[in-house]
Design an enzyme around this catalytic site. Structure first.
Site, PDB file in Angstrom:
ATOM      1  N   THR A   1       0.830  -1.148  -0.013  1.00  0.00           N
ATOM      2  CA  THR A   1       0.050   0.092  -0.002  1.00  0.00           C
ATOM      3  C   THR A   1       0.825   1.316   0.052  1.00  0.00           C
ATOM      4  O   THR A   1       2.100   1.406   0.665  1.00  0.00           O
ATOM      5  CB  THR A   1      -0.657  -0.022   1.017  1.00  0.00           C
ATOM      6  OG1 THR A   1      -1.813  -1.184   1.344  1.00  0.00           O
ATOM      7  CG2 THR A   1      -1.699   1.152   1.284  1.00  0.00           C
TER       8      THR A   1
ATOM      9  N   GLY B   1      -9.852  -4.559   1.340  1.00  0.00           N
ATOM     10  CA  GLY B   1      -9.230  -4.264   2.465  1.00  0.00           C
ATOM     11  C   GLY B   1      -9.844  -2.737   2.873  1.00  0.00           C
ATOM     12  O   GLY B   1     -10.711  -2.211   2.336  1.00  0.00           O
TER      13      GLY B   1
ATOM     14  N   THR C   1      -2.042   2.412   6.275  1.00  0.00           N
ATOM     15  CA  THR C   1      -1.607   1.133   5.606  1.00  0.00           C
ATOM     16  C   THR C   1      -1.554   0.118   6.804  1.00  0.00           C
ATOM     17  O   THR C   1      -1.480   0.456   8.189  1.00  0.00           O
ATOM     18  CB  THR C   1      -0.375   1.318   5.245  1.00  0.00           C
ATOM     19  OG1 THR C   1       0.460   0.007   4.680  1.00  0.00           O
ATOM     20  CG2 THR C   1       0.778   2.101   5.952  1.00  0.00           C
ATOM     21  N   GLY C   2      -1.427  -1.243   6.586  1.00  0.00           N
ATOM     22  CA  GLY C   2      -1.375  -2.417   7.467  1.00  0.00           C
ATOM     23  C   GLY C   2      -2.151  -3.240   7.175  1.00  0.00           C
ATOM     24  O   GLY C   2      -2.725  -3.573   5.856  1.00  0.00           O
TER      25      GLY C   2
ATOM     26  N   GLY D   1      -5.762  -4.939   6.665  1.00  0.00           N
ATOM     27  CA  GLY D   1      -6.937  -4.160   6.225  1.00  0.00           C
ATOM     28  C   GLY D   1      -8.044  -4.255   6.817  1.00  0.00           C
ATOM     29  O   GLY D   1      -9.007  -3.434   7.401  1.00  0.00           O
TER      30      GLY D   1
END
Lengths: 169, 134
Positions: B1, B31, B52-53, B55
């Site tokens: 992302t 996500g 980000t990470g 989802g």
């Protein structure tokens, strides 16, 4: 007149040492690019689109031309853009064969009365406004193809630990 | 992302986020990234966020909006980011990262994963990092 600020990220995960330098170089380049838009009088909206396009065009990152593959070995891309001045927003999800989904998201915001288009509808909209379709191969790196081949062999294990350091967006 | 947030000379903020998702994800899985208030949000009254990470975790706590709700309550963008990521970790065991900018030009890049590549350009200076505490 206040000073302009632009911040970018290239994804939060366990970035391996071998791609860490390219990741840092990529975000620095994108920040410079977005900042140059602000310096030349562009809006915050123009700047974030320009910065994200630069990141999408960089195969180091999981977006646009560096995307991961789904279980069928296909690329499905998502993006959003939001204008804080008006709360206008546009998004696309599960879109295929588009190099810069962030620009398609902006087109959804500016050229339709909707907030999100998904899948086939998003691609039909892209075609209707003249977005050029990119072959899937142009959106996938050799590194990603190898990683996908490697991981599909133990898919059950990966999915059981879906929220692990290796399986982030 | 990938993502970006900005405030321009007129004090207008914006955000953008884009992703290829998760390797080997189910066909049709979406996500947080394209979901308003989760993968990103921007409002001139409080600021702009890109997330980000993991989802599904970010979706469950509506992370971008959660951060800005803390800012609206008087927290700095850095504290708001830390509190919100900590909440996501405590409530749904999710990790991730965020970038935030306020209409006054305060900014933060915060993450609970091992690494996140980030860069910020302000006042002719470029800051960047990838490891915690950089």
């Amino acid at each position: 007149m206040m000073s302009a600020v632009l911040v970018v990220h290239g994804g939060a995960w366990s970035i391996p040492d071998e791609i860490a330098p390219a990741s840092v170089d990529g975000v620095k380049a994108a920040a410079r690019h977005g900042s140059s838009v602000l310096k030349s009088g562009g809006s915050a909206l123009d700047a974030v689109e320009a910065a994200v396009r630069a990141l999408e065009d960089n195969p180091t990152f999981n977006a646009g031309c560096g995307a991961t593959l789904n279980i069928d070995g296909e690329v499905e891309l998502d993006a959003i853009i939001v204008d804080g001045r008006t709360l206008a927003s546009g998004a696309v999800s599960c879109v295929k064969n588009i190099a810069n989904p962030v620009s398609l998201a902006r087109a959804v915001m500016e050229k339709t009365s909707h907030v999100m288009l998904t899948g086939k509808g998003a691609n039909q909209f892209a075609e209707s406004i003249g977005f050029i379709a990119i072959p899937t191969d142009k959106l996938v790196t050799e590194y990603e193809k190898k990683q996908w081949e490697k991981h599909k062999k133990y898919l059950a294990g990966v999915m059981e630990e879906f929220n692990t350091k290796w399986t982030h967006d | 992302t990938v993502g970006a947030v900005a405030v321009d000379c007129a004090g207008n903020v914006a955000c953008a986020t884009s992703t290829g998702g998760i390797r080997n994800k189910m066909v049709g899985r979406v996500g947080d990234s394209p979901v308003i208030g989760c993968g990103g949000y921007a409002d001139n009254s409080s600021g702009a966020v890109s997330c980000t990470g993991h989802g599904e975790s970010i979706l469950k706590v509506t992370l971008a909006r959660l951060i800005l709700s803390h800012v609206e309550q008087g927290k700095s963008v850095a504290d708001a980011s830390r509190l919100s990521l900590q909440y996501m970790g405590d409530r749904v065991q999710g990790a991730g990262g965020t970038i935030v900018v306020s209409p006054s030009g305060q900014w933060a890049a915060t993450f609970t994963t091992e690494r996140m590549a980030w860069a910020a350009a302000a006042d002719g200076v470029l800051w960047f990092g990838i490891n915690p505490e950089e």
